[in-house]
Design a protein around this motif. Sequence first.
Motif, PDB file in Angstrom:
ATOM      1  N   GLY A  16       0.791  -1.254  -0.046  1.00 39.38           N
ATOM      2  CA  GLY A  16      -0.031   0.080  -0.154  1.00 39.38           C
ATOM      3  C   GLY A  16       0.786   1.242   0.015  1.00 39.38           C
ATOM      4  O   GLY A  16       0.245   2.270   0.198  1.00 39.38           O
ATOM      5  N   ARG A  17       2.207   1.235  -0.354  1.00 39.12           N
ATOM      6  CA  ARG A  17       2.899   2.298  -0.283  1.00 39.12           C
ATOM      7  C   ARG A  17       3.284   2.847  -1.778  1.00 39.12           C
ATOM      8  O   ARG A  17       4.165   4.101  -1.782  1.00 39.12           O
ATOM      9  N   ARG A  18       2.736   2.269  -2.575  1.00 39.90           N
ATOM     10  CA  ARG A  18       2.848   2.993  -4.012  1.00 39.90           C
ATOM     11  C   ARG A  18       1.614   3.770  -4.503  1.00 39.90           C
ATOM     12  O   ARG A  18       0.714   3.175  -4.068  1.00 39.90           O
ATOM     13  N   ASN A  19       2.026   4.902  -5.125  1.00 36.92           N
ATOM     14  CA  ASN A  19       0.915   5.654  -5.458  1.00 36.92           C
ATOM     15  C   ASN A  19       0.181   5.062  -6.480  1.00 36.92           C
ATOM     16  O   ASN A  19       0.889   4.685  -7.371  1.00 36.92           O
ATOM     17  N   ILE A  20      -1.119   4.970  -6.475  1.00 38.93           N
ATOM     18  CA  ILE A  20      -1.859   4.566  -7.361  1.00 38.93           C
ATOM     19  C   ILE A  20      -3.003   5.377  -7.754  1.00 38.93           C
ATOM     20  O   ILE A  20      -3.583   5.951  -6.923  1.00 38.93           O
ATOM     21  N   SER A  21      -3.154   5.832  -9.077  1.00 45.18           N
ATOM     22  CA  SER A  21      -4.012   6.866  -9.477  1.00 45.18           C
ATOM     23  C   SER A  21      -5.608   6.412  -9.237  1.00 45.18           C
ATOM     24  O   SER A  21      -6.014   5.324  -9.835  1.00 45.18           O
ATOM     25  N   ILE A  22      -6.187   6.847  -8.377  1.00 45.79           N
ATOM     26  CA  ILE A  22      -7.706   6.614  -8.095  1.00 45.79           C
ATOM     27  C   ILE A  22      -8.708   7.676  -8.235  1.00 45.79           C
ATOM     28  O   ILE A  22      -8.176   8.853  -7.705  1.00 45.79           O
ATOM     29  N   THR A  23      -9.856   7.643  -8.515  1.00 47.80           N
ATOM     30  CA  THR A  23     -11.054   8.781  -8.441  1.00 47.80           C
ATOM     31  C   THR A  23     -11.392   8.941  -6.979  1.00 47.80           C
ATOM     32  O   THR A  23     -11.485   7.861  -6.069  1.00 47.80           O
ATOM     33  N   PRO A  24     -11.999   9.817  -6.516  1.00 52.92           N
ATOM     34  CA  PRO A  24     -12.576  10.156  -5.359  1.00 52.92           C
ATOM     35  C   PRO A  24     -13.552   9.037  -5.053  1.00 52.92           C
ATOM     36  O   PRO A  24     -13.956   8.567  -3.900  1.00 52.92           O
ATOM     37  N   GLU A  25     -14.385   8.814  -6.075  1.00 55.18           N
ATOM     38  CA  GLU A  25     -15.376   7.797  -5.772  1.00 55.18           C
ATOM     39  C   GLU A  25     -14.942   6.638  -5.549  1.00 55.18           C
ATOM     40  O   GLU A  25     -15.215   5.800  -4.602  1.00 55.18           O
ATOM     41  N   GLU A  26     -13.536   6.018  -6.136  1.00 56.11           N
ATOM     42  CA  GLU A  26     -13.119   4.938  -5.826  1.00 56.11           C
ATOM     43  C   GLU A  26     -12.509   4.660  -4.195  1.00 56.11           C
ATOM     44  O   GLU A  26     -12.587   3.799  -3.664  1.00 56.11           O
ATOM     45  N   ALA A  27     -12.005   6.106  -4.000  1.00 54.00           N
ATOM     46  CA  ALA A  27     -11.638   6.160  -2.531  1.00 54.00           C
ATOM     47  C   ALA A  27     -12.556   6.022  -1.508  1.00 54.00           C
ATOM     48  O   ALA A  27     -12.571   5.220  -0.427  1.00 54.00           O
ATOM     49  N   TYR A  28     -13.787   6.739  -1.972  1.00 54.42           N
ATOM     50  CA  TYR A  28     -14.983   6.478  -0.998  1.00 54.42           C
ATOM     51  C   TYR A  28     -15.377   5.023  -0.816  1.00 54.42           C
ATOM     52  O   TYR A  28     -15.663   4.517   0.349  1.00 54.42           O
ATOM     53  N   ASP A  29     -15.527   4.271  -2.041  1.00 55.59           N
ATOM     54  CA  ASP A  29     -15.913   2.828  -1.997  1.00 55.59           C
ATOM     55  C   ASP A  29     -14.752   1.888  -1.309  1.00 55.59           C
ATOM     56  O   ASP A  29     -15.174   0.989  -0.576  1.00 55.59           O
TER      57      ASP A  29
END
Length: 257
Positions: free
Chosen positions: A73-86
């Motif tokens: 979990g220490r690698r930056n992965i591009s996610i949307t706010p909606e994905e972060a919420y889920d």
Amino acid sequence: MAQIDLNCDMGESFGKYVLGADEQLIKFITSANIACGFHAGDPATMRKTVRLALDHSVCIGAHPGLQDLTGFGRRNISITPEEAYDLMMYQIGALLAFITSEGGKLHHVKPHGALYNMAAHDEQLADAIAKAVYKIDPALILYGLSGSQLIQAGEKYGLRTANEVFADRTYMQDGSLTPRSHHNAVITDEDVAIKQVMEMITEQKVSTITGERINLKADTICLHGDGKHAVAFASKMSKALQNAGLVLKGISQQISS
């Protein structure tokens, strides 16, 4: 007397792989951030760690991260706010089931690793995370990097927030943690780490890698439990704080006392 929360990331073992000395560390902390299976942990580890925290009267927090077991979990992965919420909803919900079944209570949420650092700067990600926490339970405490976008988002939703500082990490001029790729990112000298913590608590300042001193607020101190000497350092840190006249107590316990 002044009170401070000492938190540690826990439950990060997976299958036959053991990471961290949770059973020893639990004796020195007041809050446990339990991995929820995406960056580390698994169902059996989650259940055992919840039970361990309850047995030692340690406040339980969810520690959701990016879906990246390989990179912890220490690698930056591009996610949307909606994905972060889920991501937040799914992982917190899983841990909450174990906590409820064991007769416990979820006290706080602290995002993990890259997700935590991304949300410290990204207003939209921070908002999505804070919104998810609020929707699950407005009484939950949101842990975030001191003074970050995540703290501001939590306050926007009316959540109680905990400004977190790090014992073994160095700081940049903007208050962010020095990236782990930098040779100076981690403090390995225990005395230097304790001195930094005392400075952050008593003076609300920290010295950056460039030598400047910047302001920050310290509600909770993070100890990393996966280091070679993590248990000895936790013991030393706990004693140093108490010798300085501080009472070690979880944030939610401070509220109720």
